[in-house]
Design an enzyme around this catalytic site. Structure first.
Site, PDB file in Angstrom:
ATOM      1  N   HIS A 145       0.840  -1.206   0.000  1.00  0.00           N
ATOM      2  CA  HIS A 145       0.000   0.000   0.000  1.00  0.00           C
ATOM      3  C   HIS A 145       0.879   1.261   0.000  1.00  0.00           C
ATOM      4  O   HIS A 145       2.044   1.197  -0.395  1.00  0.00           O
ATOM      5  CB  HIS A 145      -1.001  -0.059   1.157  1.00  0.00           C
ATOM      6  N   GLU A 180      -2.092   0.157   8.117  1.00  0.00           N
ATOM      7  CA  GLU A 180      -1.215  -0.894   7.600  1.00  0.00           C
ATOM      8  C   GLU A 180      -0.062  -0.293   6.803  1.00  0.00           C
ATOM      9  O   GLU A 180       1.078  -0.762   6.883  1.00  0.00           O
ATOM     10  CB  GLU A 180      -2.015  -1.853   6.713  1.00  0.00           C
ATOM     11  N   HIS A 219       2.959  -6.930   4.529  1.00  0.00           N
ATOM     12  CA  HIS A 219       1.566  -6.575   4.808  1.00  0.00           C
ATOM     13  C   HIS A 219       1.194  -6.966   6.229  1.00  0.00           C
ATOM     14  O   HIS A 219       1.918  -7.696   6.910  1.00  0.00           O
ATOM     15  CB  HIS A 219       0.629  -7.330   3.845  1.00  0.00           C
ATOM     16  N   GLU A 254       1.849 -11.646   5.552  1.00  0.00           N
ATOM     17  CA  GLU A 254       0.878 -10.957   6.399  1.00  0.00           C
ATOM     18  C   GLU A 254       1.364 -11.194   7.823  1.00  0.00           C
ATOM     19  O   GLU A 254       1.288 -12.301   8.348  1.00  0.00           O
ATOM     20  CB  GLU A 254      -0.523 -11.570   6.212  1.00  0.00           C
TER      21      GLU A 254
HETATM   22 ZN   LIG Z   1      -1.987  -5.340   2.723  1.00  0.00          ZN
END
Ligand SMILES: [Zn+2]
Length: 324
Positions: free
Chosen positions: A114, A151, A206, A288
């Site tokens: 992101h 995030e 992430h 993640e």
């Molecule tokens: Zn993400």
């Protein structure tokens, strides 16, 4: 740790001893991974490239259609930093920094997921891009903790810590973005940055946006895709090796458990719907690191000390992969 064992075998010759050590260490990883109970809870997990990621192909557990929790806009103004945490960011494993470290000549691309400003550029990031198998949004805002820690801020912080650790090992490190652009890059461009760099390893950072009670990390591996501009077949095997090394080191360094909601307790999930993986021509995985929407995981993700461990675990996985 002793490798002599309880039996009456004579001490092995050096070569065998070395091999035995390797096997013993290798055995620790699945042991650690399998030691965790798997909960039946299946929740919507919101990453990674936003809406339309419902066609996930999981290696162990089916991934339900995502309600796209990840598309939640981060609320502004959160301050997560623990003062001084990053100032003391050093790795015990990087005790011998040298101009010519063991990773000299190796190229690592870190992809911080992101972008902190994506939420200001919704029309740009919603533009559809070709990921080989289909078209998909350029990028997404990412998720946030319930207290508003975004995030995109987490991913950049971990990326910076990793860059420091990997450069200490002699690697050449490139970030796909460093909050130095208004949005993105788009997922196809993120893949191309690693390709153009001829990276030896790429890791996309992430944190997930799943339901309360869903905890733990998982590493996302590219599935075999051959469609349009996407041909992951040459990278499936080395990417799995990279992912397994990262998962094992992440468990060891952070003490965090593999996801209890996807991956069947292995901490590994294979997907064919992520442009950042589909378009990669070099070994690449996503991680993640935890679930931002679970309060216990959020307490870890917002801790600078824990993020240092996360960066160290991922980096040591990369080092292990690159050193073979
Ligand atoms: Zn993400």
């Amino acid at each position: 740790m002793s490798y002599t064992g309880p039996g009456f075998d004579p001490p092995p010759p050096p070569r065998s001893r070395r091999r035995l050590l390797t096997v013993a260490l290798a055995a620790l990883v699945p042991g650690a991974l399998l030691g965790w109970a798997v909960y039946a809870a299946v929740g919507g997990s919101g990453d990674d490239e936003g809406a339309g990621s419902a066609a996930a192909s999981s290696s162990a557990a089916s991934r339900p259609p995502s309600p796209s929790a990840d598309s939640t806009s981060p609320s502004a103004g959160s301050e997560d930093e623990e003062p001084g945490a990053s100032a003391t960011a050093t790795s015990p494993s990087a005790s011998a920094p040298a101009a010519a470290g063991p990773l000299k000549g190796k190229v690592v691309v870190i992809d911080p997921g992101h972008n902190p400003s994506n939420f200001k550029h919704t029309s740009e990031i919603n533009r559809q891009v070709d990921i080989g198998t289909n078209r998909k949004a350029c990028d997404t805002t990412g998720t946030s903790t319930n207290d508003g820690y975004p995030e995109a801020k987490f991913t950049l912080d971990v990326a910076h810590r990793m860059r420091t650790l990997l450069e200490e090992q002699g690697a050449t490190v490139t970030l796909t973005q460093d909050a130095d652009r208004p949005f993105g890059p788009c997922v196809d461009e993120r893949a191309r940055i690693g390709n153009r760099a001829k990276a030896d390893a790429v890791v996309s950072i992430h944190a997930d946006g799943s339901g309360t009670g869903n905890r733990g990390f998982h590493v996302i591996l590219p599935g075999a895709v051959n469609a349009g501009a996407a041909d992951t077949r040459p990278i499936v095997e080395p990417s799995r090796e990279l992912g397994e090394r990262i998962a094992g080191n992440f468990v060891r360094v952070t003490g965090s458990a593999p996801s209890n909601y996807t991956g069947g307790g292995t901490g590994l999930v294979t997907r064919k719907d992520l442009g950042g993986l589909n378009l990669s021509t070099v070994p690449k995985v996503f991680i993640e690191c935890g679930n931002m929407r679970d309060s216990k995981d959020a307490a870890l993700l917002t801790s600078g000390a824990w993020r240092q461990k996360a960066a160290q675990g991922i980096s040591e996985g990369i080092v292990s992969f690159l050193r073979g």
